[in-house]
Write an enzyme that holds these catalytic residues in place. Structure first.
Site, PDB file in Angstrom:
ATOM      1  N   CYS A  25       1.428  -0.682  -0.317  1.00  0.00           N
ATOM      2  CA  CYS A  25      -0.014   0.086  -0.280  1.00  0.00           C
ATOM      3  C   CYS A  25       1.028   1.256   0.328  1.00  0.00           C
ATOM      4  O   CYS A  25       0.495   1.976   0.086  1.00  0.00           O
ATOM      5  CB  CYS A  25      -0.855   0.043   1.421  1.00  0.00           C
ATOM      6  SG  CYS A  25      -1.223  -1.852   1.331  1.00  0.00           S
ATOM      7  N   SER A  26       1.655   0.786   0.770  1.00  0.00           N
ATOM      8  CA  SER A  26       2.879   1.754   1.086  1.00  0.00           C
ATOM      9  C   SER A  26       3.691   2.397  -0.436  1.00  0.00           C
ATOM     10  O   SER A  26       3.773   3.995  -0.717  1.00  0.00           O
ATOM     11  CB  SER A  26       4.104   2.544   1.942  1.00  0.00           C
ATOM     12  OG  SER A  26       3.497   2.106   3.056  1.00  0.00           O
TER      13      SER A  26
END
Lengths: 207, 207
Positions: free
Chosen positions: B96-97
Site C-alpha cells: 500500500c505504501s
C-alpha cells in the site's frame, strides 16, 4: 514583581525543553535508519550481466551505443563506467531522488572528460513498462529506463530496497566489475558524481 | 526599567521558542524514515472476503471523513466524474505504501480519463494523516477517506472487509451515472498494474 520573574523563568524553561526535544529527534532518526538515509558502500565484486530490450528511441540507442532491435546485454553498453539505478516507478524515495539523478546526468553530459564514458540506466523493480513510462514522463528522465516486472533483475542484483545505485566498470576482458553500491536516495548530485568518478578511477585514466 | 527587563525577557524566550519549533518542524518534515516505518506483514491470504456488489449495479453511496477535513462522498461526483475507489488494507504496510504514491504521479492519466480517485482504508484520521504526508513532497491530489468508525462499514458494504478487519486491495471504477463498471479485488500481496486500471477507465469513457 516576584511573580513576574517566575513567569519569565518558566517561559525560558519551556523554551529550553522544546529545544532539547528538537535536538533529540535528528539523532534518533539517524541512529535508527542507517540503511535508508544515504549510505554508500564500496563493496566490489563481479557485476552479473543481464539482457534488456533495445530501446525504441533513436536517441537512447545512440546514447547506449546500440543498433537494431530485440535485446542487448548490459556488457554491450558503450561506456567505461555505467551507473545502474534500481528504482521503483511507484516508490516515493525514487520520486524524491529523480531530479537529483537528472542533475547527475546533466553534469556528466556537460563534462568533456566524462561525456560518452560514463552512462546511466534505470531499471524499474516490479514496475511494468507502462508504469516506467509514467515515471519517465513525470520526472522528465533523460536517460534510458527499463522495466523489471518479473523481478528477475531485482533477484540477480540482490536489490532489497529502492532506490539502489550500482557503479559498474568495464574490465579489459569484457566482463564488468561493481565498484559502488548504495542503498537509499541522495540529495547532492555533485557529491554523488564525485564519488562515482573517484571510486571508478576514471579520472586518472583520462590523464 | 523593571518593565523593560520583563519585556526583554519575554522577547528572548519568544525568539527561543520560535527557533526551537522551527527546528522541530524541519526534522519532522523530512520523509527519510518512511521505509523503515513500514510494518513487515509477510505473505497474506490473497483475498479474504466475499464481494457484495457487481459490475453493472449502482455503487452504494457513502460519506466518510477525509484526511483534509470535511467529508468525501461518492454522490458528490455523480454526473461530474468517473470515480476510482481504491481500498487498501492498512496504513504503514508494504504494498500500500507504494500504491498511492504511484497514483500521485499519475494524476495526468486520471485527468485524461475524466476520473477522480478516492483512497480508502479502515485506519483512523491521525494514522492516515501521518502516513499519507510521507508519500510525496507535494500534497496528494486525491482525497483519502477513513472507514474507521463504524469499523470498515463501507468496505463491508462493498464486500471487501477481510476477516482480520483490514480491507482488501480492491479497485472499483464507478462511472458518472454511479454505476460500477470495473472491479479488481487484487491479490493483497501485489500491487495492481496501473495499465489495467487505465484500460478500464478508457473502456468506461468509450461509451
Amino acid at each position: 514583581m516576584h511573580k513576574k520573574n517566575t513567569a519569565v523563568i518558566l517561559c525560558a524553561a519551556v523554551a529550553l525543553l522544546i529545544l532539547a526535544c528538537a535536538g533529540l529527534y535528528p539523532r534518533s532518526a539517524l541512529v535508527s535508519s542507517p540503511a535508508y538515509a544515504s549510505e554508500p558502500s564500496g563493496t566490489t565484486g563481479r557485476f552479473p550481466a543481464f539482457t534488456l530490450p533495445v530501446p525504441k528511441s533513436d536517441a537512447e540507442r545512440t546514447y547506449l551505443g546500440l543498433s537494431g532491435t530485440g535485446t542487448f546485454s548490459t556488457t554491450q553498453i558503450k561506456a567505461q563506467v555505467l551507473i545502474v539505478e534500481a528504482f521503483g516507478a511507484f516508490c516515493p524515495h525514487c520520486h524524491h531522488v529523480a531530479p537529483y539523478m537528472n542533475q547527475v546526468y546533466a553534469a556528466i553530459e556537460g563534462r568533456p572528460d566524462l561525456k560518452g564514458r560514463v552512462k546511466i540506466i534505470g531499471v524499474g523493480m516490479r514496475s511494468s513498462p507502462f508504469e516506467v513510462n509514467v515515471f519517465r514522463e513525470k520526472f522528465h528522465v533523460p536517460f534510458p529506463l527499463f522495466a523489471d516486472k518479473d523481478m528477475s533483475i531485482e533477484k540477480l542484483l540482490s536489490i532489497d530496497t529502492t532506490p539502489t545505485f550500482i557503479g559498474v566498470k568495464a574490465r579489459e576482458d569484457g566482463s564488468q566489475e561493481r565498484f559502488y553500491f548504495r542503498r537509499g536516495f541522495f540529495e547532492d548530485a555533485s557529491q554523488f558524481l564525485s564519488e562515482i568518478v573517484r571510486l571508478s578511477g576514471i579520472a586518472q585514466e583520462a590523464k | 526599567m523593571n518593565r523593560q527587563n520583563r519585556l526583554r525577557g519575554f522577547l528572548v524566550c519568544l525568539v527561543g521558542m520560535v527557533i526551537a519549533l522551527t527546528a522541530a518542524a524541519t526534522v519532522h518534515g523530512q520523509g527519510a524514515d518512511f521505509k523503515k516505518n513500514i510494518f513487515p506483514v509477510g505473505k497474506l491470504k490473497p483475498t479474504d472476503s466475499i464481494l457484495r456488489v457487481k459490475a453493472g449495479e449502482k455503487a452504494p453511496n457513502f460519506s466518510l471523513p477525509a484526511v483534509d477535513g470535511g467529508r468525501v462522498s461518492l454522490s458528490q461526483y455523480l454526473g461530474k466524474k468517473n470515480v476510482v475507489l481504491s481500498f487498501v488494507p492498512a496504513a504503514w504496510t508494504p504494498v500500500c505504501s507504494d500504491q498511492w504514491p504511484g497514483y500521485q504521479i499519475a494524476k495526468d492519466l486520471f485527468d485524461k480519463n475524466n476520473a477522480i480517485l478516492i483512497g480508502i482504508t479502515v485506519d483512523n484520521i491521525p494514522t492516515l494523516y501521518s502516513w499519507t504526508r510521507q508519500m510525496s513532497s507535494e500534497k496528494l491530489w486525491f482525497p483519502v477517506a477513513s472507514d474507521f468508525y463504524p469499523h470498515g462499514a463501507v468496505a463491508s458494504t462493498y464486500g471487501v472487509l477481510r476477516s482480520d478487519g483490514t480491507a482488501e486491495r480492491a479497485l472499483f471504477v464507478v462511472d458518472k451515472k454511479g454505476i460500477i463498471r470495473y472491479i479488481d479485488v487484487h491479490n493483497i500481496n501485489e500491487r495492481p498494474p496501473l495499465e489495467d486500471l487505465m484500460h478500464a477507465l478508457e473502456e468506461v469513457n468509450k461509451q
